[in-house]
Design an enzyme around this catalytic site. Structure first.
Site, PDB file in Angstrom:
ATOM      1  N   ASP A  89      -6.451   0.917   0.527  1.00  0.00           N
ATOM      2  CA  ASP A  89      -6.626   1.202   1.952  1.00  0.00           C
ATOM      3  C   ASP A  89      -8.022   0.747   2.362  1.00  0.00           C
ATOM      4  OD1 ASP A  89      -8.441   3.062   1.060  1.00  0.00           O
ATOM      5  OD2 ASP A  89      -7.515   4.780   2.040  1.00  0.00           O
ATOM      6  N   LYS A  94       0.844  -1.202   0.000  1.00  0.00           N
ATOM      7  CA  LYS A  94       0.000   0.000   0.000  1.00  0.00           C
ATOM      8  C   LYS A  94       0.883   1.258   0.000  1.00  0.00           C
ATOM      9  CE  LYS A  94      -1.905   2.552   3.064  1.00  0.00           C
ATOM     10  NZ  LYS A  94      -2.499   3.065   4.282  1.00  0.00           N
TER      11      LYS A  94
END
Ligand code: SF4
Length: 227
Positions: free
Chosen positions: A156, A138
């Site tokens: 996310d 991420k």
């Protein structure tokens, strides 16, 4: 606040990969109309600042991170200076972002690794970024997409929730979500699509009370898991 009722069984609309690609393209087009300004909310001036801000954004709002980073980077503007920072000083500077002991330690390890492995420069490939201690896909995708202009699709909590509600994936694992969505989306749209989903997740498709009746994506969304 009233919780949305959750269907017991996740239902994914039956559609071919081509149909799903076309639906994603329509979703992106509509979201771009709604949020033409969508971009990362984290303030940064270079890849080092962005990777640090992304570390600090775990379990914290971007607005809060943006309040902390100016002072942090005034004290430690680069990996060299941060790698030598006393841990107690780092902890104090990032305290208000929560989990500050872990985050200060992560910044310390990260800046040392950037010094040792890359001579002080944040690397610009996924492989090298995830090779840095404490950097997951991420964070790497945020840095690639926003600091290097390399397409990345950070997943996310908003992106995971919305892609599932929109019936684009049924995976819970962010890495699997990333792979499934990027296989169906042109790479030029990856970074934007992630930003757009985050904006829509904050504005309308919130975790606790999605506003489906007012949602501009209603006709494109099977509302998986929402009643
Ligand atoms: S229709 Fe509802 S579930 Fe679908 S994106 Fe909009 S708010 Fe989210």
């Amino acid at each position: 606040m009233a919780q949305p009722k959750i269907r017991k069984q996740i239902r994914i609309p039956k559609e071919t990969p081509e149909e799903k690609r076309a639906r994603i393209a329509k979703i992106i087009r509509k979201l771009r109309e709604l949020f033409p300004e969508a971009t990362t909310s984290l303030s940064f001036e270079n890849p080092f600042q962005l990777i640090c801000a992304t570390v600090l954004s775990a379990q914290c709002t971007d607005a809060r991170v943006n309040k902390v980073t100016p002072e942090l980077f005034r004290n430690y503007p680069d990996a060299r200076s941060m790698s030598k920072a006393p841990l107690a000083k780092l902890e104090k500077l990032v305290q208000s972002t929560g989990f500050y002991k872990n985050k200060a330690l992560s910044l310390s390890h990260l800046s040392k690794a950037i010094m040792e492995k890359h001579g002080g420069n944040v690397p610009g490939t996924m492989e090298e970024l995830i090779g840095l201690r404490g950097v997951g896909r991420k964070t790497a995708n945020v840095v690639l997409g926003n600091a290097f202009g390399v397409p990345g699709f950070p997943v996310d909590t908003h992106v995971g929730r919305l892609t599932r509600r929109l019936g684009l994936t049924k995976h819970l694992d962010p890495v699997k979500v990333e792979h499934e969505i990027t296989a169906l989306t042109p790479s030029k749209d990856w970074t934007d699509f992630s930003h757009l989903l985050i904006y829509h997740g904050r504005a309308t498709c919130t975790a606790r009370s999605p506003q489906c009746e007012e949602c501009e994506l209603l006709r494109l969304c099977p509302q998986v898991g929402v009643q």
